[in-house]
Design an enzyme around this catalytic site. Structure first.
Site, PDB file in Angstrom:
ATOM      1  N   HIS A 185       0.922  -1.339   0.144  1.00  0.00           N
ATOM      2  CA  HIS A 185       0.004   0.025  -0.056  1.00  0.00           C
ATOM      3  C   HIS A 185       0.899   1.285  -0.023  1.00  0.00           C
ATOM      4  CE1 HIS A 185      -3.459   2.446   0.710  1.00  0.00           C
ATOM      5  NE2 HIS A 185      -4.223   1.511   1.013  1.00  0.00           N
ATOM      6  N   TYR A 187       2.483   4.710  -0.350  1.00  0.00           N
ATOM      7  CA  TYR A 187       2.165   6.201  -0.969  1.00  0.00           C
ATOM      8  C   TYR A 187       3.325   6.971  -1.196  1.00  0.00           C
ATOM      9  CZ  TYR A 187      -2.423   5.454   1.975  1.00  0.00           C
ATOM     10  OH  TYR A 187      -3.599   5.047   2.357  1.00  0.00           O
ATOM     11  N   GLU A 319      -1.626   0.843  -5.707  1.00  0.00           N
ATOM     12  CA  GLU A 319      -1.741  -0.516  -5.206  1.00  0.00           C
ATOM     13  C   GLU A 319      -2.059  -1.559  -6.184  1.00  0.00           C
ATOM     14  OE1 GLU A 319      -4.878  -0.390  -2.197  1.00  0.00           O
ATOM     15  OE2 GLU A 319      -4.757   2.003  -2.307  1.00  0.00           O
TER      16      GLU A 319
HETATM   17  C1  GAL Z   1      -7.491   1.985  -0.439  1.00  0.00           C
HETATM   18  C2  GAL Z   1      -9.029   1.696   0.034  1.00  0.00           C
HETATM   19  C3  GAL Z   1      -9.358   3.110   0.672  1.00  0.00           C
HETATM   20  C4  GAL Z   1      -8.679   3.031   1.959  1.00  0.00           C
HETATM   21  C5  GAL Z   1      -7.379   3.186   1.748  1.00  0.00           C
HETATM   22  C6  GAL Z   1      -6.454   2.930   3.103  1.00  0.00           C
HETATM   23  O1  GAL Z   1      -6.983   0.762  -0.866  1.00  0.00           O
HETATM   24  O2  GAL Z   1      -9.414   1.809  -1.419  1.00  0.00           O
HETATM   25  O3  GAL Z   1     -10.581   3.105   0.544  1.00  0.00           O
HETATM   26  O4  GAL Z   1      -9.560   2.215   2.764  1.00  0.00           O
HETATM   27  O5  GAL Z   1      -6.984   1.646   1.056  1.00  0.00           O
HETATM   28  O6  GAL Z   1      -7.103   3.810   3.857  1.00  0.00           O
END
Ligand code: GAL
Length: 353
Positions: A185, A187, A319
């Site tokens: 995940h 960023y 992601e």
């Molecule tokens: C993403 C998801 C979002 C939020 C984020 C993490 O993958 O689509 O809605 O949950 O992760 O906060």
């Protein structure tokens, strides 16, 4: 004898719930470093050299392990067994229904409350093709997350001299057929600006997914043509965020279906014209979530880059995965891992700086 071009380093990071957390890093001859911590197999930094002899970090990070689980945003953590949302917290697999633990109303998000991100992984420096690599291992028990069967998982980070970071996720279904759809995940914020408004994003995707009020995919695809979701030519994220200002989300939190013609080398490119940095995401799977961190708040978002002043749009998460809730929808892809079998999914980040 192979010469090691990549150097590896391990150092104590802190402790989390009594467990020692370490930071593992790999550096190549161009001065690119990737580091990871064993809480959540989290990608901690991507450091690039700066002209003044320092480094800049291209991803968001926190000073303490506890910060990662004190907020709901999964910052750079490993996600599994399944990325994204599973409707009604119920996995459909081979005609059976498996109730999963839920963590967003009746929905299971990112593997549920005991997903990969919540795990303190066993970390080590390993060998990958004669070069050092970072490997995290863990057995995810069915008794803990409700998915069928125990799953042996390893996540390996490698770095090469072409400035590509490779993440290899290997799942082995130990005793029952299960599902495996991991992601990282991550960023990104590639430059020095407080937010990612001036970043440019390009995706190789003709469609994105429709979802219901719980953000669970309905199974329908939406053509991106003539909408803010058309990123087939690069777009400035600030322009897209403006276009979506009247929506509830006020930015992207969406899932694109990567075109079948894509070779897997480059499903997305993110660049920052101010710092001249660029990341190309590689994946051979058919889905990509883009989340522009619309709902980031100051509270608890103790990011190092902003001295504890977290804010919306501070980073953008990319992601790579197979489309979520895939066992429910024809054409979403195959996430099933038959008993006794192993599969490796790769995500790569090619970094230009
Ligand atoms: C993403 C998801 C979002 C939020 C984020 C993490 O993958 O689509 O809605 O949950 O992760 O906060």
């Amino acid at each position: 004898m192979t010469t090691n071009l990549i150097s590896a380093h391990v150092e104590p990071f802190d402790t989390y719930n009594g467990a020692s957390i370490h930071r593992y890093s790999l550096t190549n001859q161009h001065g690119l470093t990737v580091s990871a911590i064993n809480l959540g197999a989290t990608l901690y930094e991507i450091l690039v050299p700066t002209p003044d002899g320092g480094t800049d970090n291209l991803v968001l990070n926190y000073p303490n392990s506890a910060d990662y689980l004190a907020n709901p945003f999964y910052v750079n953590m490993a996600i599994g067994r399944t990325a994204g949302r599973i409707g009604n917290g119920e996995l459909l697999l081979n005609g059976q229904r498996y109730p999963l633990s839920t963590n967003e109303g009746s929905t299971t998000l990112h593997g549920g409350p005991n997903g990969f991100n919540s795990v303190v992984w066993e970390g080590s420096v390993t060998d990958y093709d004669g070069q050092p690599a970072i490997t995290f291992t863990h057995v995810q028990k069915s008794s803990v997350d409700g998915y069928p069967g125990d799953l042996d998982v390893s996540i390996t980070y490698t770095l090469d001299e072409a400035n590509t970071i490779h993440l290899y996720y290997t799942g082995t279904a130990l005793n029952q057929t299960t599902v495996f759809n991991p992601t990282q995940h991550t960023y990104f914020n590639l430059g020095h600006a407080a937010t990612i408004h001036d970043h440019l994003l390009r995706l190789d995707a003709d469609s994105h997914l429709a979802f219901n009020a719980q953000k669970v995919p309905t199974g329908d695809l939406i053509d991106v043509s003539a909408t803010p979701f058309d990123l087939r030519s690069e777009k400035r994220l600030g322009d897209v965020i403006d276009d979506l200002a009247e929506t509830d989300e006020k930015g992207f939190d969406d899932i694109w279906k990567i075109n079948e013609t894509n070779s897997g080398e480059a499903i997305a490119t993110l660049s920052d014209p101010q710092s001249h940095r660029k990341v190309t995401v590689g994946s051979s799977r058919n889905g990509l979530v883009v989340f522009t961190a619309n709902s980031f708040t100051r509270e608890k978002m103790n990011f190092i880059r902003s001295n504890g002043q977290g804010q919306p749009y501070e980073g953008v998460a990319l992601e790579a995965q197979t489309l979520p809730d895939a066992t429910r929808h024809e054409g979403f892809g195959d996430v099933v891992l038959p008993a006794g079998e192993s599969r490796t999914d790769e995500i790569s980040y090619h970094v230009e700086f």
